[in-house]
Design a protein around this motif. Structure first.
Motif, PDB file in Angstrom:
ATOM      1  N   ILE A   1     -18.476  -7.148  -1.329  1.00 33.76           N
ATOM      2  CA  ILE A   1     -19.657  -6.882  -0.460  1.00 33.76           C
ATOM      3  C   ILE A   1     -19.218  -5.706   0.477  1.00 33.76           C
ATOM      4  CG2 ILE A   1     -20.809  -8.880  -0.260  1.00 33.76           C
ATOM      5  CD1 ILE A   1     -19.333  -9.683   2.436  1.00 33.76           C
ATOM      6  N   THR A   2     -18.087  -5.337   0.466  1.00 31.78           N
ATOM      7  CA  THR A   2     -17.440  -4.434   1.302  1.00 31.78           C
ATOM      8  C   THR A   2     -17.313  -3.072   0.852  1.00 31.78           C
ATOM      9  OG1 THR A   2     -16.202  -6.281   2.601  1.00 31.78           O
ATOM     10  CG2 THR A   2     -15.488  -3.864   3.211  1.00 31.78           C
ATOM     11  N   ASP A   3     -17.733  -2.097   1.476  1.00 34.67           N
ATOM     12  CA  ASP A   3     -17.402  -0.628   1.241  1.00 34.67           C
ATOM     13  C   ASP A   3     -16.224  -0.170   1.651  1.00 34.67           C
ATOM     14  OD1 ASP A   3     -17.839   1.875   0.256  1.00 34.67           O
ATOM     15  OD2 ASP A   3     -19.626   2.480   1.162  1.00 34.67           O
ATOM     16  N   TYR A   4     -15.507   0.218   1.040  1.00 36.08           N
ATOM     17  CA  TYR A   4     -14.084   0.797   1.640  1.00 36.08           C
ATOM     18  C   TYR A   4     -13.882   2.137   1.976  1.00 36.08           C
ATOM     19  CZ  TYR A   4     -12.309  -4.131   0.597  1.00 36.08           C
ATOM     20  OH  TYR A   4     -12.269  -5.374   0.634  1.00 36.08           O
ATOM     21  N   VAL A   5     -15.013   3.002   1.732  1.00 34.09           N
ATOM     22  CA  VAL A   5     -15.098   4.319   1.800  1.00 34.09           C
ATOM     23  C   VAL A   5     -14.817   4.600   3.107  1.00 34.09           C
ATOM     24  CG1 VAL A   5     -15.950   6.689   1.301  1.00 34.09           C
ATOM     25  CG2 VAL A   5     -16.303   4.751  -0.469  1.00 34.09           C
ATOM     26  N   ASP A   6     -15.637   4.135   4.014  1.00 29.04           N
ATOM     27  CA  ASP A   6     -15.676   4.462   5.528  1.00 29.04           C
ATOM     28  C   ASP A   6     -14.988   3.557   6.506  1.00 29.04           C
ATOM     29  OD1 ASP A   6     -16.977   6.838   4.689  1.00 29.04           O
ATOM     30  OD2 ASP A   6     -18.904   5.484   4.668  1.00 29.04           O
ATOM     31  N   ILE A   7     -14.203   2.565   5.794  1.00 33.51           N
ATOM     32  CA  ILE A   7     -13.395   1.669   6.585  1.00 33.51           C
ATOM     33  C   ILE A   7     -11.924   2.052   6.886  1.00 33.51           C
ATOM     34  CG2 ILE A   7     -12.760  -0.892   6.676  1.00 33.51           C
ATOM     35  CD1 ILE A   7     -15.030  -1.626   4.874  1.00 33.51           C
ATOM     36  N   LYS A   8     -11.590   1.838   8.113  1.00 36.75           N
ATOM     37  CA  LYS A   8     -10.245   2.139   8.352  1.00 36.75           C
ATOM     38  C   LYS A   8      -9.279   0.974   7.988  1.00 36.75           C
ATOM     39  CE  LYS A   8      -7.105   2.903  12.456  1.00 36.75           C
ATOM     40  NZ  LYS A   8      -7.217   2.969  13.778  1.00 36.75           N
ATOM     41  N   PRO A   9      -8.113   1.368   7.270  1.00 33.10           N
ATOM     42  CA  PRO A   9      -7.255   0.312   6.882  1.00 33.10           C
ATOM     43  C   PRO A   9      -6.745  -0.582   7.949  1.00 33.10           C
ATOM     44  CG  PRO A   9      -6.603   2.533   5.815  1.00 33.10           C
ATOM     45  CD  PRO A   9      -7.630   2.654   6.880  1.00 33.10           C
ATOM     46  N   SER A  10      -6.442  -1.795   7.479  1.00 34.65           N
ATOM     47  CA  SER A  10      -5.987  -2.733   8.297  1.00 34.65           C
ATOM     48  C   SER A  10      -4.437  -2.344   8.610  1.00 34.65           C
ATOM     49  CB  SER A  10      -5.940  -4.449   7.691  1.00 34.65           C
ATOM     50  OG  SER A  10      -7.090  -4.600   7.225  1.00 34.65           O
ATOM     51  N   HIS A  11      -3.766  -1.872   7.826  1.00 32.91           N
ATOM     52  CA  HIS A  11      -2.440  -1.223   8.120  1.00 32.91           C
ATOM     53  C   HIS A  11      -2.267  -0.144   7.176  1.00 32.91           C
ATOM     54  CE1 HIS A  11      -1.398  -5.051   9.975  1.00 32.91           C
ATOM     55  NE2 HIS A  11      -1.833  -5.822   8.987  1.00 32.91           N
ATOM     56  N   GLU A  12      -1.491   0.828   7.887  1.00 29.96           N
ATOM     57  CA  GLU A  12      -1.072   2.109   7.308  1.00 29.96           C
ATOM     58  C   GLU A  12       0.381   2.448   7.657  1.00 29.96           C
ATOM     59  OE1 GLU A  12      -2.938   6.545   6.545  1.00 29.96           O
ATOM     60  OE2 GLU A  12      -3.975   5.022   7.876  1.00 29.96           O
ATOM     61  N   PHE A  13       1.294   2.685   6.712  1.00 33.50           N
ATOM     62  CA  PHE A  13       2.658   2.563   6.716  1.00 33.50           C
ATOM     63  C   PHE A  13       3.206   3.390   5.576  1.00 33.50           C
ATOM     64  CE2 PHE A  13       1.739  -1.501   5.162  1.00 33.50           C
ATOM     65  CZ  PHE A  13       2.528  -1.753   4.125  1.00 33.50           C
ATOM     66  N   ASP A  14       4.676   3.568   5.891  1.00 37.64           N
ATOM     67  CA  ASP A  14       5.339   4.022   4.811  1.00 37.64           C
ATOM     68  C   ASP A  14       6.450   2.992   4.337  1.00 37.64           C
ATOM     69  OD1 ASP A  14       4.819   6.784   5.142  1.00 37.64           O
ATOM     70  OD2 ASP A  14       6.351   7.033   6.906  1.00 37.64           O
ATOM     71  N   ALA A  15       6.691   3.014   3.069  1.00 40.12           N
ATOM     72  CA  ALA A  15       7.431   2.144   2.304  1.00 40.12           C
ATOM     73  C   ALA A  15       8.115   2.647   1.115  1.00 40.12           C
ATOM     74  CB  ALA A  15       6.413   0.886   1.757  1.00 40.12           C
ATOM     75  N   ARG A  16       9.075   1.869   0.646  1.00 40.15           N
ATOM     76  CA  ARG A  16       9.863   1.902  -0.791  1.00 40.15           C
ATOM     77  C   ARG A  16       9.763   0.689  -1.476  1.00 40.15           C
ATOM     78  NH1 ARG A  16      12.996   6.604   0.066  1.00 40.15           N
ATOM     79  NH2 ARG A  16      13.485   6.902   2.590  1.00 40.15           N
ATOM     80  N   PHE A  17       9.722   1.077  -2.812  1.00 40.24           N
ATOM     81  CA  PHE A  17       9.770   0.083  -3.857  1.00 40.24           C
ATOM     82  C   PHE A  17      11.249   0.043  -3.923  1.00 40.24           C
ATOM     83  CE2 PHE A  17       5.415   2.026  -4.634  1.00 40.24           C
ATOM     84  CZ  PHE A  17       4.663   0.533  -4.950  1.00 40.24           C
ATOM     85  N   VAL A  18      11.651  -1.279  -4.401  1.00 42.17           N
ATOM     86  CA  VAL A  18      13.010  -1.721  -4.775  1.00 42.17           C
ATOM     87  C   VAL A  18      12.972  -2.022  -5.944  1.00 42.17           C
ATOM     88  CG1 VAL A  18      14.911  -2.950  -4.221  1.00 42.17           C
ATOM     89  CG2 VAL A  18      13.397  -2.315  -2.198  1.00 42.17           C
ATOM     90  N   ILE A  19      13.567  -1.391  -7.035  1.00 45.72           N
ATOM     91  CA  ILE A  19      13.281  -1.809  -8.793  1.00 45.72           C
ATOM     92  C   ILE A  19      14.948  -1.925  -9.092  1.00 45.72           C
ATOM     93  CG2 ILE A  19      12.742  -1.107 -10.683  1.00 45.72           C
ATOM     94  CD1 ILE A  19      10.633   0.759  -9.331  1.00 45.72           C
ATOM     95  N   ASN A  20      15.378  -3.265  -9.245  1.00 42.47           N
ATOM     96  CA  ASN A  20      16.588  -3.633  -9.790  1.00 42.47           C
ATOM     97  C   ASN A  20      17.688  -2.989  -8.535  1.00 42.47           C
ATOM     98  OD1 ASN A  20      15.834  -4.404 -12.398  1.00 42.47           O
ATOM     99  ND2 ASN A  20      15.428  -2.203 -13.301  1.00 42.47           N
ATOM    100  N   GLY A  21      17.225  -3.031  -7.402  1.00 41.50           N
ATOM    101  CA  GLY A  21      18.325  -2.882  -6.301  1.00 41.50           C
ATOM    102  C   GLY A  21      18.148  -1.597  -5.945  1.00 41.50           C
ATOM    103  N   ARG A  22      17.357  -0.691  -6.698  1.00 40.99           N
ATOM    104  CA  ARG A  22      17.518   0.851  -6.132  1.00 40.99           C
ATOM    105  C   ARG A  22      16.031   1.109  -5.715  1.00 40.99           C
ATOM    106  NH1 ARG A  22      18.298   4.253 -11.658  1.00 40.99           N
ATOM    107  NH2 ARG A  22      18.419   5.860 -10.183  1.00 40.99           N
ATOM    108  N   PRO A  23      16.340   1.851  -4.464  1.00 40.66           N
ATOM    109  CA  PRO A  23      15.100   2.203  -3.840  1.00 40.66           C
ATOM    110  C   PRO A  23      14.210   3.411  -4.351  1.00 40.66           C
ATOM    111  CG  PRO A  23      16.930   3.154  -2.706  1.00 40.66           C
ATOM    112  CD  PRO A  23      17.453   2.312  -3.773  1.00 40.66           C
ATOM    113  N   SER A  24      12.963   3.413  -4.107  1.00 41.20           N
ATOM    114  CA  SER A  24      12.161   4.534  -4.555  1.00 41.20           C
ATOM    115  C   SER A  24      12.002   5.477  -3.745  1.00 41.20           C
ATOM    116  CB  SER A  24      10.692   4.099  -5.090  1.00 41.20           C
ATOM    117  OG  SER A  24      10.130   3.839  -3.770  1.00 41.20           O
TER     118      SER A  24
END
Length: 449
Positions: free
Chosen positions: A7-30
């Motif tokens: 029921i929620t239209d996300y186009v005009d909704i501000k995100p709850s959280h917005e941040f930088d991140a990295r994936f960790v795959i087999n111990g290696r950061p993206s």
């Protein structure tokens, strides 16, 4: 099945959280990625996530996104001064779409599942990065999947200006046991509000189990307390005849705050309508039910608890299946109960009667589970297990048989949990199977034929 309506239209909704991140795959950061998260205001929808990154071909880590079919982690990269961290475990990346010619935001990372999403906040400048196990909990609660059963009685009051107040008349207290002590959980309903388009306010609510007197608990007990919340939901599922699971765990001390979401992108829900069969335990008996069964539950071995879990989840699964699959799942769970309590017995015609002798279900007039005339519910099980069809005239027998099998399992579970067999006035299913007694000879003959 309860259909998921977004029921929620996300186009005009501000995100709850917005941040930088990295994936960790087999111990290696993206390479560094940009993450947007939309968390929901109630229990009816799933969270949304959007992740963009630089084109892997232009990155100094060109293999960072290799092996996207599998499980990875995601960790936020936020200035420590904010005292805020985000972690995602058991994360599954479906695919990475690259945009030809773009380096910044040149990759859309499609995530289709997250097992556990944590938001960690440190309160105050002196808060240590890692929690001391002896820190006293000030708050702990469990937000649940959709459930009306046991909700507080409320009276809404609205004045002429549109101001709204809700008067709560009663909270139900559910007692569980943690080691040698009793933990009280109150069943609440918490509300959230969202500012929509054109100054509209959108309200959403979730049932919540709130741990009372949390000050007597410690951070080091958090894992045990989370298991206690899941066990409370299991017993609540049996009583309500409606799957209830923990969606979010919220815990806090004076120094930190933790919010942990379970499967936020694909949250578990019941596959049935709550009002379809009526509750197994009358709402007025709910507190007495928990006071009784919690004592018995704490006395069961881990293997016995697992068998009870499988039996309850066989009746109230989170995943839909055919009626044939449901019958086999339930009968297998019943056999699992018998095997757990009587491991030395191998034959089905011996172990299930032994279970019923040890834990009398206290109900009569049902379709027998085992019958020497080969027209019991086990005859349906044998036909399905060996690839036989229950089509045509046998489909009616299967539809009636699965209702009777559910009642048998529920009553045996109540006997195992040492709760008296009482029929709620709202228990439609128990009355319905008794009304089918006159049809049983005909249906059993169809099965035998």
């Amino acid at each position: 099945m309860t259909t998921r309506h977004h029921i929620t239209d996300y186009v005009d909704i501000k995100p709850s959280h917005e941040f930088d991140a990295r994936f960790v795959i087999n111990g290696r950061p993206s390479p560094l990625c940009g993450v947007k998260l939309w968390l929901l205001i109630d229990c009816h929808e799933d969270a949304r996530i959007q992740v963009t990154g630089s084109d892997p071909a232009s990155s100094p880590h060109p293999r960072s996104f290799d092996g996207t079919i599998g499980s990875q982690r995601m960790v936020s990269e936020i200035d420590p001064a904010w005292g805020f961290e985000v972690e995602a475990d058991a994360l599954h990346v479906r695919r990475v779409n690259t945009k030809l010619g773009q380096r910044v935001h040149g990759a859309d990372i499609m995530i289709d599942d997250i097992g556990r999403l944590r938001f960690k906040r440190r309160l105050g400048k002196g808060a240590a990065a890692e929690a001391d196990p002896c820190e006293t909990l000030t708050t702990i609660s469990f937000r649940l999947s959709d459930l009306n059963y046991g909700s507080p009685h409320t009276i809404p009051i609205t004045d002429y200006r549109g101001n709204r107040k809700v008067k709560v008349l009663q909270f139900r207290t559910l007692k569980m046991r943690l080691a040698s002590r009793v933990v009280k959980l109150e069943l609440h309903r918490h509300w959230n509000w969202h500012q929509g388009k054109f100054d509209q306010l959108v309200a959403g609510s979730s049932p919540v189990l709130v741990v009372k007197q949390s000050q007597s608990l410690r951070w080091g007990q958090l894992e045990e307390i989370q298991q206690l919340g899941q066990d409370a939901c299991l017993l609540l599922t049996l009583a309500a005849r409606h799957l209830a699971v923990v969606h979010v765990v919220v815990a806090a001390t004076k120094e930190r705050h933790l919010e942990e979401w379970m499967y936020p992108l694909n949250r578990q829900r019941s596959t049935t309508e709550e009002e379809a069969t009526g509750p197994l335990i009358d709402e007025n008996e709910l507190e007495d039910y928990f006071s009784s069964v919690a004592v018995r539950w704490s006395a069961l071995t881990d293997q016995q608890r697992d068998a009870v879990r499988q039996a309850i989840f066989s009746i109230h699964p989170a995943v839909e299946s055919s009626i044939e699959g449901s019958f086999l799942r339930m009968f297998t769970a019943l056999e699992g109960l018998a095997k757990t309590w009587f491991p030395d017995m191998r034959r089905i015609d011996k172990k299930i009667p032994a279970l019923m002798t040890a834990f009398p279900p206290g109900v009569g007039g049902l379709w027998p589970i085992i019958d020497p005339n080969e027209d019991g519910l086990d005859a349906i099980r044998n036909r399905l297990a060996h690839g036989g069809s229950m089509g045509g005239k046998r489909m009616e027998a299967l539809s009636v048989g699965i209702d009777h099998l559910q009642i048998w399992i529920e009553k045996i579970l109540l006997a195992i949990l040492a709760f008296p067999n009482k029929v709620s006035p709202q228990d439609w299913l128990s009355r319905h199977v008794q009304q089918q007694r006159s049809e049983l000879p005909r249906l059993r003959a169809v099965v035998k034929a």
